[in-house]
Design an enzyme around this catalytic site. Structure first.
Site, PDB file in Angstrom:
ATOM      1  N   ASP A   1      54.332  31.740  30.536  1.00  0.00           N
ATOM      2  CA  ASP A   1      55.471  32.553  30.962  1.00  0.00           C
ATOM      3  C   ASP A   1      55.671  32.368  32.459  1.00  0.00           C
ATOM      4  O   ASP A   1      54.739  32.001  33.173  1.00  0.00           O
ATOM      5  CB  ASP A   1      55.209  34.033  30.676  1.00  0.00           C
ATOM      6  CG  ASP A   1      55.346  34.374  29.203  1.00  0.00           C
ATOM      7  OD1 ASP A   1      56.086  33.670  28.511  1.00  0.00           O
ATOM      8  OD2 ASP A   1      54.695  35.330  28.749  1.00  0.00           O
TER       9      ASP A   1
ATOM     10  N   ASP B   1      53.277  38.181  25.962  1.00  0.00           N
ATOM     11  CA  ASP B   1      52.979  39.594  26.197  1.00  0.00           C
ATOM     12  C   ASP B   1      53.610  40.506  25.162  1.00  0.00           C
ATOM     13  O   ASP B   1      53.050  41.518  24.793  1.00  0.00           O
ATOM     14  CB  ASP B   1      53.404  40.021  27.608  1.00  0.00           C
ATOM     15  CG  ASP B   1      54.847  39.639  27.925  1.00  0.00           C
ATOM     16  OD1 ASP B   1      55.582  39.228  26.995  1.00  0.00           O
ATOM     17  OD2 ASP B   1      55.245  39.755  29.092  1.00  0.00           O
TER      18      ASP B   1
ATOM     19  N   ASP C   1      55.696  37.761  20.456  1.00  0.00           N
ATOM     20  CA  ASP C   1      54.975  36.545  20.880  1.00  0.00           C
ATOM     21  C   ASP C   1      53.741  36.278  20.029  1.00  0.00           C
ATOM     22  O   ASP C   1      53.164  35.193  20.068  1.00  0.00           O
ATOM     23  CB  ASP C   1      54.523  36.676  22.349  1.00  0.00           C
ATOM     24  CG  ASP C   1      55.697  36.638  23.315  1.00  0.00           C
ATOM     25  OD1 ASP C   1      56.734  36.070  22.943  1.00  0.00           O
ATOM     26  OD2 ASP C   1      55.571  37.176  24.424  1.00  0.00           O
TER      27      ASP C   1
END
Length: 849
Positions: free
Chosen positions: A304, A591, A595
């Site tokens: 990310d 997170d 996901d």
């Protein structure tokens, strides 16, 4: 922001502590832990130890009391070493389990605190958000579009909608929030919850064997058979030559005990546990031991952007409103009341108005807090503004819609405020606010807004659009249609300085760093270029572009992509699979609750310790305690170091044990007297197998560990010439020991002296070899000996032990040794050191030329 959150005091710390004493901690009754005494006793639960103790009893009965006592002492010392290893491992793993315990957000002392759920107590007011695992039984006080997965209790896979009405307000420990958010009051903890009644079904922490440990245990069984056959041959040949049967039996048993690497799998566990502890110090919490092995194979890291590659310190820099861009560093916004209402009312921050400092009063996502701080620097003004309104309905933000909507009641009038990704938001808008007048949003105006957003994004700004609608049509699918567009805020989250170094480290190590973000393509590209993740515009793929590719096309294209922008969690799963289809070992971060599938699919699933949901953490192999990309790279490096160290002590143990077996086998083959007595063989095992091998397990990394390409996941532990090194060095140790023994015989020394020379040569050969095992690519001359102080200490202890049995009269009688003079020591040092010297010179020349 839920309005009620601002006025809930929750329990005081004193009251919470009082209730914890009354009701206990929020935990299940654990299985009884194995006591240290049982761990110690278990060290004797080994077939070879039983055989050795049986042989010792026989020796004692037949009059060899000194030998019997010595063997028992050696067995006990070995058991103590084994106990210390296992006890330390148990403690380490228990500490890791406690760290992995879920946390929850609770109102305490008038503010929001993040607590270990263990300390949640009756009457606590706790916040629930999508992805959280509910930490206790309770009743919803308020709820916003909450859906809960109760399959753990009911077996039904369909989510259950909940609200604060009496019939649907109960929530249960262990169930998971699928979407929405709310506030609940704790009514049951620990064993008094529904889940407590079936607590045995929730024993989620399993003791996992690493695949490497399982392979080594299988190898150990094969080696046991081979060693027993060789020991049987040595014993048989001795008996045939007329040696004492009892002595040969004891010799065979001692040789078997010394030769079989029974501690191999145990030392692997110790190395993994110590490695996991080191990773924890670098903010990487390993949830599953097998992940440690896989880490060293990682060839792609999908990360990310926000908070992982960047600092997660958002500041609004630019605002687009009324057809122009305001640079907030240099000018103030004018006529921005609607923009202010959207970004403060349509916001999930928790406000703590008891704090005087604005930074301390805001708790929540950095982007959300940045939008509030854009308008208010003082808490008093913010409090007055917030208390004017009450939220009556909302649709939470989710990563698929990329929008959030709220209905706010202001003085009896309801207004809908919406914020989200500008390109998504503008599709829902029919009007635009210009000069405080509502005008039609024409196609040309949409293009103009898009152009400004594109320009802001290219400056690495994260853009969030704002819109509203002056009618209270909530609980209606048309709520987010026909909106009035207000403007866009552009905030910046600077890259982490350490991330730039970590990216470079990845590239040198042959690992592809890949950025995955929900941000605009230009924002992502600007950050990626500043971190050197990519350098070309065609290395970026958006979620919309990805949707148009078939799986086959994505498999071909994925290797050239370094940035995925505007992607949804569903896209992450396809990205992971595409990389894996190209024979990559993939680490994937996440997170949010959505996901979890991608994290589970990845070879190394990584969840965020700060921003990650409980669902994501449960699915992951590793948790980043600081949400930092550099921590991932540090964990990969540690994974390589651990695997490297395991190879080191496997090389050391097997080559040394092979040398011991060959010494005795070759002596029997050439009809020589036994070079070592049973007690001496056991002493070699005690002096050289334990401490030096463990010290290799904590060896610091070789300087070029991150300059090597990732290894294949299917690679054998004996690959890259390790088996040849073991065979050759083991044979040389055995031959040199036997040659030293024969040289003593040649100079007509007595048998005790020759055996003492052989004993010293065998021990010193192994102690020289342990330093060779520190690197497969560098010589002893290139390795700084004192960089592993534990190994130096272990070798020193072994040398002291050797000298003790040579020069202390009482121990001389026990181990049948004699003090060596200078001439004998020259023989020992020549035969024990010559091979190490030749090998080191060869590696030194090879590395230079």
């Amino acid at each position: 922001m839920i309005q009620e959150k601002t006025v809930i005091p929750g329990l005081s710390t004193r009251e919470a502590e009082k209730r914890m004493k009354e009701f206990g901690l929020n935990e299940f009754q654990h299985k009884k832990k194995i006591s240290p005494i049982l761990i110690f006793i278990s060290q004797f639960n080994d077939f070879m130890v039983w055989v050795l103790l049986g042989a010792t009893v026989v020796s004692g009965i037949m009059g060899d009391t000194a030998d019997a006592i010595t063997i028992i002492i050696i067995v006990i010392v070995n058991a103590i070493l084994g106990f210390l290893q296992e006890f330390k491992t148990e403690k380490s793993l228990e500490a890791l389990k406690n760290l992995a315990a879920p946390t929850c957000k609770v109102f305490r002392d008038g503010g929001v605190k993040v607590l270990n759920s263990l300390y949640l107590t009756m009457g606590d007011m706790a916040i629930l958000e999508a992805g959280d695992r509910i930490p206790a039984d309770g009743v919803l006080i308020e709820a916003s579009a909450i859906m809960i997965d109760e399959s753990l209790l009911t077996g039904e896979s369909v989510g259950v909608n909940k609200d604060s009405s009496k019939e649907l307000s109960n929530v249960f420990m262990g169930t998971t929030i699928l979407k929405g958010r709310g506030l609940f009051k704790v009514t049951g903890i620990g064993m008094n919850t529904e889940m407590g009644k079936i607590a045995n079904l929730l024993d989620n922490i399993k003791e996992e064997k690493s695949p490497l440990k399982e392979r080594l245990e299988s190898l150990g069984k094969i080696l046991v058979v081979i060693c027993l056959i060789i020991c049987g041959v040595v014993t048989g040949l001795g008996i045939i030559r007329g040696n004492d049967v009892r002595e040969m039996f004891l010799l065979g048993v001692s040789l078997a005990v010394a030769a079989i690497p029974e501690g191999l799998a145990a030392i692997v566990t110790v190395a993994l546990a110590l490695g996991v502890s080191r990773m924890l110090k670098r903010n990487a919490l390993i949830r599953r031991l097998p992940a440690v092995e896989t880490l060293g194979c990682t060839s792609v890291i999908c990360s990310d952007k926000t908070g992982t590659l960047t600092q997660n310190k958002m500041t609004v820099k630019e605002v687009y409103i009324d057809g122009r861009i305001y640079e907030l560093d240099r000018e103030k916004l004018t006529d921005s009341n609607y923009l202010k209402k959207v970004f403060i009312y349509c916001n999930d921050c928790n406000f703590d108005f008891k704090q005087k400092n604005i930074d301390k009063s805001l708790h929540g996502d950095p982007t959300e807090t940045a939008l509030v701080k854009m308008f208010y620097k003082e808490v008093s003004g913010l409090k007055t503004f917030v208390e004017k309104a009450k939220r009556v309905y909302d649709i939470p933000f989710d990563s698929t819609r990329k929008m959030m909507s709220v209905i706010i009641n202001e003085n009896g009038r309801e207004t809908c405020y919406v914020k989200g990704a500008p390109e998504r938001l503008i599709e829902k808008c029919s009007f635009i606010l210009e000069d405080n007048k509502i005008k039609p949003l024409t196609f040309q105006k949409k293009k103009r807004v898009a152009a400004f957003v594109e320009a802001m994004s290219s400056r690495a700004l994260r853009c969030i659009g704002a819109a509203y609608k002056e009618e209270g049509l909530y609980k209606n699918e048309k709520l987010e249609n026909g909106l009035i567009f207000i403007g866009v805020a552009g905030s910046i989250d600077p890259p982490r300085e350490e991330a730039r170094d970590a990216v470079l480290k990845c590239k040198i190590a042959g690992i592809k760093p890949v950025m995955i973000t929900g941000d605009h393509k230009n924002t992502a590209l600007a950050i990626a270029k500043s971190l050197n993740i990519c350098n070309k515009d065609d290395q970026v793929l958006t979620g919309d572009e990805l949707e148009k590719l078939s799986d086959k096309e994505l498999n071909v294209k994925v290797n050239s992509i370094r940035v995925f922008a505007r992607v949804s969690p569903d896209h992450k799963l396809r990205i992971v699979r595409a990389f894996k289809n190209n024979n990559n070992i993939v680490a994937m971060t996440g997170d949010g609750v959505n996901d979890a599938p991608a994290i589970k699919e990845a070879d190394i699933g990584i969840s965020m310790g700060i921003s990650g949901t409980d669902v994501t953490k449960e699915a992951s192999s590793m948790i980043l305690m600081d949400d930092n990309f550099a921590t991932i790279v540090a964990a990969v490096e540690e994974g390589r170091v651990i695997y490297d160290n395991i190879r080191k002590f496997i090389r050391y143990l097997l080559s040394c044990n092979l040398g011991e077996v060959l010494t005795m086998f070759l002596a029997s083959l050439f009809i020589l007297p036994n070079p070592l007595t049973p007690i001496q063989i056991l002493f070699v095992n005690l002096a050289t197998d334990g401490l030096p091998a463990i010290a290799l397990g904590v060896d610091p990394p070789n300087k070029d560990i991150m300059r090597q390409p990732p290894r294949s996941k299917k690679e054998s532990i004996f690959a890259r010439g390790l088996s040849e090194k073991i065979m050759v060095r083991g044979c040389l140790i055995g031959i040199c020991t036997l040659l030293a023994f024969m040289l003593g015989r040649y100079f007509r020394m007595d048998l005790s002296t020759c055996r003492t020379i052989a004993l010293a040569t065998l021990v010193m050969s192994q102690l020289f070899h342990v330093f060779e095992c520190r690197s497969e690519r560098h010589s002893i001359f290139e390795i700084k000996i004192f960089t592993n102080i534990y190994l130096v200490g272990a070798v020193t202890i072994s040398v002291i032990m050797l000298c003790s049995i040579l020069y202390i009269p009482f121990l001389q009688g026990v181990f049948d040794t004699v003090p060596l003079r200078l001439k004998e020591w020259l023989i020992v040092l020549f035969f024990s050191g010559i091979i190490a010297m030749i090998n080191s010179i060869y590696l030194f020349i090879k590395s230079r030329y």
